[in-house]
Design a protein around this motif. Structure first.
Motif, PDB file in Angstrom:
ATOM      1  N   ASN A  64       0.810  -1.228   0.000  1.00 10.88           N
ATOM      2  CA  ASN A  64       0.000   0.000   0.000  1.00 10.88           C
ATOM      3  C   ASN A  64       0.834   1.263   0.000  1.00 10.88           C
ATOM      4  OD1 ASN A  64      -2.755  -1.330   1.785  1.00 10.88           O
ATOM      5  ND2 ASN A  64      -2.884  -0.156  -0.093  1.00 10.88           N
ATOM      6  N   THR A  65       0.350   2.258  -0.710  1.00 14.83           N
ATOM      7  CA  THR A  65       0.901   3.598  -0.596  1.00 14.83           C
ATOM      8  C   THR A  65      -0.091   4.396   0.257  1.00 14.83           C
ATOM      9  OG1 THR A  65      -0.262   4.241  -2.600  1.00 14.83           O
ATOM     10  CG2 THR A  65       2.009   3.466  -2.860  1.00 14.83           C
ATOM     11  N   PRO A  66       0.287   5.586   0.715  1.00 14.47           N
ATOM     12  CA  PRO A  66      -0.658   6.360   1.536  1.00 14.47           C
ATOM     13  C   PRO A  66      -1.957   6.640   0.774  1.00 14.47           C
ATOM     14  CG  PRO A  66       1.515   7.348   1.582  1.00 14.47           C
ATOM     15  CD  PRO A  66       1.573   6.271   0.561  1.00 14.47           C
ATOM     16  N   TYR A  67      -2.969   7.003   1.539  1.00 16.94           N
ATOM     17  CA  TYR A  67      -4.290   7.244   0.950  1.00 16.94           C
ATOM     18  C   TYR A  67      -4.305   8.622   0.284  1.00 16.94           C
ATOM     19  CZ  TYR A  67      -9.390   6.607   0.780  1.00 16.94           C
ATOM     20  OH  TYR A  67     -10.684   6.422   0.376  1.00 16.94           O
ATOM     21  N   ARG A  68      -3.680   8.680  -0.863  1.00 18.03           N
ATOM     22  CA  ARG A  68      -3.675   9.940  -1.626  1.00 18.03           C
ATOM     23  C   ARG A  68      -3.437   9.634  -3.103  1.00 18.03           C
ATOM     24  NH1 ARG A  68       1.434  11.584   1.357  1.00 18.03           N
ATOM     25  NH2 ARG A  68       3.151  10.821   0.085  1.00 18.03           N
ATOM     26  N   ASN A  69      -3.541  10.666  -3.926  1.00 22.43           N
ATOM     27  CA  ASN A  69      -3.425  10.457  -5.375  1.00 22.43           C
ATOM     28  C   ASN A  69      -2.054   9.898  -5.754  1.00 22.43           C
ATOM     29  OD1 ASN A  69      -5.907  11.616  -5.425  1.00 22.43           O
ATOM     30  ND2 ASN A  69      -5.187  13.634  -6.085  1.00 22.43           N
ATOM     31  N   SER A  70      -2.057   9.020  -6.726  1.00 19.24           N
ATOM     32  CA  SER A  70      -0.778   8.412  -7.103  1.00 19.24           C
ATOM     33  C   SER A  70       0.080   9.364  -7.925  1.00 19.24           C
ATOM     34  CB  SER A  70      -1.023   7.121  -7.881  1.00 19.24           C
ATOM     35  OG  SER A  70      -1.910   7.355  -8.943  1.00 19.24           O
ATOM     36  N   VAL A  71      -0.557  10.280  -8.662  1.00 19.40           N
ATOM     37  CA  VAL A  71       0.247  11.240  -9.425  1.00 19.40           C
ATOM     38  C   VAL A  71       0.412  12.495  -8.557  1.00 19.40           C
ATOM     39  CG1 VAL A  71       0.410  12.638 -11.522  1.00 19.40           C
ATOM     40  CG2 VAL A  71      -0.692  10.377 -11.606  1.00 19.40           C
ATOM     41  N   PRO A  72       1.645  12.795  -8.113  1.00 20.87           N
ATOM     42  CA  PRO A  72       1.827  13.985  -7.278  1.00 20.87           C
ATOM     43  C   PRO A  72       1.549  15.262  -8.070  1.00 20.87           C
ATOM     44  CG  PRO A  72       3.934  12.923  -7.741  1.00 20.87           C
ATOM     45  CD  PRO A  72       2.883  12.082  -8.369  1.00 20.87           C
ATOM     46  N   VAL A  73       1.178  16.313  -7.342  1.00 19.80           N
ATOM     47  CA  VAL A  73       0.837  17.579  -8.006  1.00 19.80           C
ATOM     48  C   VAL A  73       1.977  18.021  -8.921  1.00 19.80           C
ATOM     49  CG1 VAL A  73       0.150  19.979  -7.615  1.00 19.80           C
ATOM     50  CG2 VAL A  73      -0.535  18.194  -6.006  1.00 19.80           C
ATOM     51  N   LYS A 300      -4.146   5.897  -8.269  1.00 17.58           N
ATOM     52  CA  LYS A 300      -5.218   6.229  -7.323  1.00 17.58           C
ATOM     53  C   LYS A 300      -5.627   7.682  -7.531  1.00 17.58           C
ATOM     54  CE  LYS A 300      -3.263   4.897  -3.309  1.00 17.58           C
ATOM     55  NZ  LYS A 300      -3.139   4.341  -1.932  1.00 17.58           N
ATOM     56  N   VAL A 301      -6.935   7.878  -7.618  1.00 16.36           N
ATOM     57  CA  VAL A 301      -7.467   9.245  -7.712  1.00 16.36           C
ATOM     58  C   VAL A 301      -8.402   9.393  -6.529  1.00 16.36           C
ATOM     59  CG1 VAL A 301      -8.756  10.876  -9.123  1.00 16.36           C
ATOM     60  CG2 VAL A 301      -7.368   9.125 -10.228  1.00 16.36           C
ATOM     61  N   ILE A 302      -7.902  10.055  -5.491  1.00 18.66           N
ATOM     62  CA  ILE A 302      -8.698  10.096  -4.258  1.00 18.66           C
ATOM     63  C   ILE A 302      -9.168  11.508  -3.933  1.00 18.66           C
ATOM     64  CG2 ILE A 302      -8.666   9.582  -1.791  1.00 18.66           C
ATOM     65  CD1 ILE A 302      -6.699   7.324  -2.396  1.00 18.66           C
ATOM     66  N   TRP A 303      -8.243  12.453  -3.998  1.00 20.63           N
ATOM     67  CA  TRP A 303      -8.579  13.809  -3.565  1.00 20.63           C
ATOM     68  C   TRP A 303      -8.640  14.781  -4.736  1.00 20.63           C
ATOM     69  CZ3 TRP A 303     -10.341  12.831   0.892  1.00 20.63           C
ATOM     70  CH2 TRP A 303      -9.741  11.891   1.717  1.00 20.63           C
ATOM     71  N   GLY A 304      -9.607  15.698  -4.659  1.00 19.46           N
ATOM     72  CA  GLY A 304      -9.718  16.747  -5.667  1.00 19.46           C
ATOM     73  C   GLY A 304      -8.675  17.836  -5.440  1.00 19.46           C
ATOM     74  N   SER A 305      -8.585  18.755  -6.397  1.00 18.62           N
ATOM     75  CA  SER A 305      -7.524  19.773  -6.360  1.00 18.62           C
ATOM     76  C   SER A 305      -7.585  20.646  -5.107  1.00 18.62           C
ATOM     77  CB  SER A 305      -7.614  20.666  -7.597  1.00 18.62           C
ATOM     78  OG  SER A 305      -7.518  19.873  -8.750  1.00 18.62           O
ATOM     79  N   ALA A 306      -8.791  20.802  -4.547  1.00 22.07           N
ATOM     80  CA  ALA A 306      -8.914  21.686  -3.383  1.00 22.07           C
ATOM     81  C   ALA A 306      -8.090  21.181  -2.204  1.00 22.07           C
ATOM     82  CB  ALA A 306     -10.385  21.801  -2.987  1.00 22.07           C
ATOM     83  N   TRP A 307      -7.743  19.910  -2.189  1.00 21.98           N
ATOM     84  CA  TRP A 307      -6.924  19.370  -1.092  1.00 21.98           C
ATOM     85  C   TRP A 307      -5.430  19.640  -1.308  1.00 21.98           C
ATOM     86  CZ3 TRP A 307      -8.943  17.209   3.288  1.00 21.98           C
ATOM     87  CH2 TRP A 307     -10.284  16.792   3.249  1.00 21.98           C
ATOM     88  N   HIS A 375     -11.663  16.943 -12.940  1.00 23.81           N
ATOM     89  CA  HIS A 375     -11.116  16.649 -14.270  1.00 23.81           C
ATOM     90  C   HIS A 375      -9.600  16.495 -14.276  1.00 23.81           C
ATOM     91  CE1 HIS A 375     -15.052  18.341 -15.055  1.00 23.81           C
ATOM     92  NE2 HIS A 375     -15.011  17.827 -16.264  1.00 23.81           N
ATOM     93  N   LYS A 376      -8.932  17.412 -13.585  1.00 29.41           N
ATOM     94  CA  LYS A 376      -7.460  17.431 -13.671  1.00 29.41           C
ATOM     95  C   LYS A 376      -6.857  16.168 -13.065  1.00 29.41           C
ATOM     96  CE  LYS A 376      -7.018  22.405 -13.359  1.00 29.41           C
ATOM     97  NZ  LYS A 376      -6.745  23.498 -12.439  1.00 29.41           N
ATOM     98  N   LYS A 377      -7.429  15.747 -11.946  1.00 29.19           N
ATOM     99  CA  LYS A 377      -6.883  14.560 -11.272  1.00 29.19           C
ATOM    100  C   LYS A 377      -7.139  13.307 -12.110  1.00 29.19           C
ATOM    101  CE  LYS A 377      -5.605  16.933  -7.718  1.00 29.19           C
ATOM    102  NZ  LYS A 377      -4.174  17.299  -7.642  1.00 29.19           N
ATOM    103  N   LEU A 378      -8.329  13.265 -12.702  1.00 30.44           N
ATOM    104  CA  LEU A 378      -8.643  12.107 -13.536  1.00 30.44           C
ATOM    105  C   LEU A 378      -7.739  12.072 -14.763  1.00 30.44           C
ATOM    106  CD1 LEU A 378     -12.505  12.294 -13.216  1.00 30.44           C
ATOM    107  CD2 LEU A 378     -11.138  10.283 -12.655  1.00 30.44           C
ATOM    108  N   TYR A 379      -7.574  13.234 -15.366  1.00 29.46           N
ATOM    109  CA  TYR A 379      -6.739  13.292 -16.569  1.00 29.46           C
ATOM    110  C   TYR A 379      -5.321  12.800 -16.251  1.00 29.46           C
ATOM    111  CZ  TYR A 379      -4.388  14.781 -20.753  1.00 29.46           C
ATOM    112  OH  TYR A 379      -3.656  14.755 -21.904  1.00 29.46           O
ATOM    113  N   ALA A 380      -4.801  13.275 -15.113  1.00 29.39           N
ATOM    114  CA  ALA A 380      -3.426  12.899 -14.740  1.00 29.39           C
ATOM    115  C   ALA A 380      -3.305  11.381 -14.609  1.00 29.39           C
ATOM    116  CB  ALA A 380      -3.050  13.574 -13.419  1.00 29.39           C
ATOM    117  N   ALA A 381      -4.289  10.752 -13.977  1.00 27.18           N
ATOM    118  CA  ALA A 381      -4.206   9.294 -13.765  1.00 27.18           C
ATOM    119  C   ALA A 381      -4.421   8.535 -15.073  1.00 27.18           C
ATOM    120  CB  ALA A 381      -5.250   8.868 -12.737  1.00 27.18           C
ATOM    121  N   PHE A 382      -5.336   9.016 -15.900  1.00 24.68           N
ATOM    122  CA  PHE A 382      -5.576   8.338 -17.186  1.00 24.68           C
ATOM    123  C   PHE A 382      -4.330   8.417 -18.067  1.00 24.68           C
ATOM    124  CE2 PHE A 382     -10.530   8.303 -17.716  1.00 24.68           C
ATOM    125  CZ  PHE A 382     -10.655   7.761 -16.446  1.00 24.68           C
TER     126      PHE A 382
END
Ligand SMILES: Cc1ncc(C[n+]2csc(CCOP(=O)(O)OP(=O)(O)O)c2C)c(N)n1
Ligand SMILES: [Mg+2]
Length: 874
Positions: A64-73, A300-307, A375-382
């Motif tokens: 497991n990696t931490p509970y956050r997006n796999s693609v860093p900002v 992993k796409v967990i958090w939106g940009s506001a986080w 959108h941005k987080k999804l795009y990054a993971a896709f």
């Protein structure tokens, strides 16, 4: 040592340990400032290896990696589209998808529908449609998009904006027989072949289908039957769906085969039909472990940009800790709670977290987005998944079930089945989506279609044009084959009473077919670790077993006739002990004409017991997907397969086969019947391109295979289901008619001899398919009812037996219900003999006596039917 000194020593030791551990972590921090992730990973792997020396290994959490997006900002790509415009389009689609269901509810048709699944999936689907899913072209293999079944309204709503579906069709969602046309509830290629690439409605099957389709694309490339010009399979499933064994059970092959043409997206809205998927745990973390452990690339796409900003300020890790520690039940609760309550529950008594969250208002806390609606987080993971090589990818996307439905359903346990919404809820949704309809129209849940030259429709069309056309779609571009030569299998059918089993006969024909100039390369033999049982091992050397890596070892049986030869160009798909995989391969091969324009002809040989009842739902999916090919039930027959017992002896698969409308099933007795069936199958499926497929049972009993009778035209009879195999040798019309099938024909032939010896003129009829006879007769009856007054159609069974008199005794190695199904069209009384009940571990003769399908029982039944005295001798 006394207890006090003892405790002091332990404390010292604990302190030492804490200090040493802190030093190690500090060194890691310093490594992290000077080196990139690759180097740190290398260090950890080395450490792990070293730890093994001391017998210390990691547990599953290491996956497991931490509970956050796999693609860093820092690595997030710039979004290439106009997010505002895309959001407006998405909102219109959301509204129209909802309106389809609401209009059905308002019309009181009771046909149902789902809103909440698509509401959670809309953004990920739209990001895919606007930026990723590409169609087939001269230099690109084309993507296949398999959508979540309950999100189908969203696909329809998009196709409406694209101009592919009419308003009437949308209005008639789930009413396929409506006059102006309607839409099927879920993705069904059979009903809507241009739109849906694969059926997905039965949870779990779309993953197996996608994995094996991705694998089959590589197979075609390796064999030079498809250019290696890419094409991805995008498969969207639910997080609840991921519990299905077909999902989890097909993960390892995807990694083993390095299917980088496969992207699985799991919509983790944390809910299934009844409630939370993992209220007490975290489905995303659980799936991450499973997929990574199986060798997948995990996004992993967990958090939106506001986080982002908050996480950037989380220097002491308090926020990440809380994210890791909260369970899915908590997160679901946050999706329905007011902001102040969320904050209270989230922060608990952690002052650091309280401080960190201070910059946000309660409303911001409440509405802060999950990654799956960003959108941005999804795009990054896709984009990340799209670029992976040598591995399949999964993207775990956190969403809210019913997102946008507001109080009507968002995040509620009842969301899945919520289809009715009151006026206020409709208005609330439409206003939230910015739908410019009058309130009255919103209350009536009318569809909204922007002007043709509106920025929304212009953008939508431009994006699809840039990606090669609309998606999803299923476009068949496959040339028909020429029919097989009539005498192709002559040496297998003009056997002159040579002893052979029907299995061996079919395998020899297959071997010949594989050598054929035009057709040979398209034939795909498929077996789940049972080739030797069916005598197919000779094919190992002849055409090779497909392996994406060739054969990197010397097989122990090198040099023998049937040596185990694996090759990148191998033609056989040896699936190991995995019937689900084998039938998924059959589906992939049998639909390659549609997905790749190549007329692949699968022959899937399975133990007949482990076909329909093991993977019946997949066979149903094959029918739905307009799959072609031959299913072959080997070691068929409850009594012919001796010794094995009730789990192995199949006496009912033909009854199950009859339930699949496009499946044509046969229980042939002789090699020449198989010849006729296989050639006709190829003609209907690949020359005429009919959407049917075939099921044949073949047996392991060796007996004299007669040459094809030359005096009568048996072909039509074989195909329609019955023909006269052997007339009475007595000089009078037959008074007894024995109907035999499959291997039990040996008993029937022996019974005829005995009956004739007793003076009873007896004809033998070979029944190759009760199912075909039954279907045709039923169709004739329906036709006659609907066309009263016109000349009547006579069922084939009545026509074939037209001039007969006397009694009928039907016998097969299958259930009695099969002959019973045609009894009303027979011109005389029928006695059915068959193998109802459980099998037994016994030898063939004893079994046939036990089930009363042996020669003796046939004779007795015939004599009893004629009213003759049954003596003990008979
Ligand atoms: C084999 C099978 N079992 C049960 C169902 C009924 N069913 C349809 S949707 C659903 C829940 C789906 O939950 P999830 O996969 O999490 O998708 P979501 O709607 O939450 O996105 C169930 C149980 C089905 N379609 N197929
Ligand atoms: Mg779900």
């Amino acid at each position: 040592m006394n207890t006090a000194t003892d405790r002091a020593a332990r404390l010292d030791e604990a302190d030492d340990w804490q200090i040493e551990k802190a030093e190690w972590l500090e060194s890691l921090d310093s490594m992290a400032t000077n080196h990139d992730a690759k180097h740190i990973r290398e260090l950890l792997i080395d450490l792990q290896q070293s730890a093994l020396k001391y017998g210390v290994s990691f547990d599953g959490r290491a996956l497991n990696t931490p509970y956050r997006n796999s693609v860093p900002v820092s690595e997030q790509p710039v979004y290439p589209g106009d997010i505002d415009l895309e959001q407006r389009i998405e909102n219109i689609i959301r509204w129209n998808a909802m309106a389809m269901v609401l209009q059905g509810v308002d019309a009181c048709t009771g046909v149902g529908g789902h809103i909440a699944t698509f509401a959670s999936a809309a953004t990920m689907m739209e990001v895919g449609y606007n930026h990723f899913f590409r169609n087939r072209s001269d230099n690109y293999g084309g993507d296949v998009v398999n959508v979540q079944p309950h999100a189908a309204p969203g696909t329809y709503a998009r196709a409406f904006l694209e101009g592919r579906l009419s308003e009437a069709q949308l209005k008639n969602f789930r009413r396929e027989l409506a006059d102006e046309g309607g839409l099927s509830s879920y993705p069904h290629p059979r009903r809507m072949p241009e739109l849906w690439p694969n059926p997905t409605a039965s949870m779990g099957l779309s993953t197996a289908t996608s994995v094996y389709q991705a694998r089959f694309a590589k197979y075609l490339e390796n064999r030079g039957l498809k250019p290696a010009n890419g094409g991805k399979i995008w498969c969207f499933i639910g997080d609840g769906e991921a519990d299905e064994p077909e999902v989890l059970g097909t993960l390892s092959i995807a990694a083993r085969e390095r299917l980088d043409n496969l992207v699985l997206v799991v919509n983790c809205n944390l809910q299934r039909l009844d409630g939370p998927v993992r209220g007490n745990g975290k489905i995303i973390q659980e799936l991450e472990r499973v997929f990574r452990g199986a060798g997948w690339h995990v996004g992993k796409v967990i958090w939106g940009s506001a986080w982002d900003e908050l996480l950037a300020r989380d220097h002491n890790g308090a926020l990440q800790r809380r994210m890791d520690e909260a369970v899915d039940g908590d997160y679901q609760l946050y999706s329905v709670m007011p902001g102040d309550k969320v904050r209270e529950h989230w922060v608990r008594d952690d002052p650091k977290l309280l401080n960190l969250m201070k910059t946000m208002t309660d409303e911001e806390v409440r509405t802060i987005r999950r990654g799956g609606h960003d959108h941005k987080k999804l795009y990054a993971a896709f984009a990340d998944a799209q670029n992976v090589t040598g591995q399949p990818s999964v993207i775990l996307v956190k969403t809210i079930k019913g997102y946008g439905m507001g109080e009507a359903g968002e995040g509620l346990n009842i969301a899945h089945q919520k289809k009715a919404m009151n006026d206020d809820e409709r208005l609330q949704c439409a206003h939230r989506f910015g739908i410019p309809l009058e309130d009255e129209a919103i209350r009536r849940a009318e569809f909204y279609m922007p002007e043709e030259d509106s920025p929304e429709l212009t953008y939508l069309q431009q994006r699809r044009a840039a990606l090669g056309g609309y998606q999803p779609c299923r476009e068949v571009l496959c040339s028909p084959l020429t029919p097989l030569a009539e005498n192709l299998f002559e040496s297998e059918t003009h056997t002159g009473d040579r002893d052979l089993s029907t299995t061996m006969s079919l395998v020899r024909m297959l071997s010949k077919l594989l050598r054929e100039k035009e057709v040979g390369k398209y034939v795909v033999p498929i077996v789940p670790d049972e080739a030797r049982t069916f005598g197919m091992d000779g094919l190992f050397r002849q055409v090779g077993i497909y392996s994406s890596v060739g054969q990197q070892y010397q097989p122990v049986d090198l040099g023998t006739l049937a040596s185990y030869r694996e090759s990148e160009q191998g033609q056989i798909l040896q699936e190991g002990i995995c019937e689900t995989g084998a039938i998924a391969s059959f589906l992939a091969a049998g639909t390659a004409y549609a997905h790749h324009g190549v007329p692949m002809i699968p022959f899937y040989f399975f133990y007949s017991m482990f076909g329909f009842q093991r993977v019946g739902d997949m066979i149903w999916a094959c029918a739905d997907a307009l799959c072609k090919g031959f299913l072959v039930g080997g070691t068929a027959g409850r009594t012919t397969l001796n010794g094995e017992g009730l789990q192995h002896q199949d006496g009912h698969s033909h009854v199950l086969a009859n339930s699949v409308p496009s499946l044509i099933s046969y229980d042939p007795a002789f090699a020449y019947e198989i010849d006729v069936i296989v050639r006709e199958g190829i003609r209907r499926m690949y020359v005429e391109q009919e959407d049917v497929f075939y099921y044949l049972t073949v047996y392991n009993e060796t007996y004299a295979m007669p040459s094809k009778p030359v005096d009568v035209d048996v072909d039509a009879g074989v195909l329609k289901g019955i023909y006269c195999f052997r007339k009475t040798s007595l000089d009078k019309a037959a008074e007894i008619h024995l109907l035999g099938s499959g291997s039990i024909m040996t008993e029937v032939i022996a019974a005829q001899e005995e009956l004739e010896r007793l003076g009873h003129a007896t004809d033998i009829w070979s029944v190759t398919s009760y199912n075909e006879l039954y279907r045709e007769a039923m169709e004739a009856e329906a036709h006659n009812r609907s066309n009263a007054g016109e000349s009547k159609r006579k069922p084939w069974i009545s026509e074939a037996l037209e001039d007969t008199n006397g009694v009928f005794v039907a016998v097969s190695d299958y259930m009695k219900v099969l002959p019973e199904s045609i009894s009303k069209w027979l011109p005389g009384p029928l006695t059915s003999l068959g193998t109802d009940g459980f099998g037994l571990s016994e030898d063939r003769g004893v079994l046939r006596d036990h089930f009363q399908v042996s020669k003796g029982h046939i004779v007795r039944a015939a004599l009893a039917a004629t009213g003759d005295k049954v003596t003990d001798r008979s």
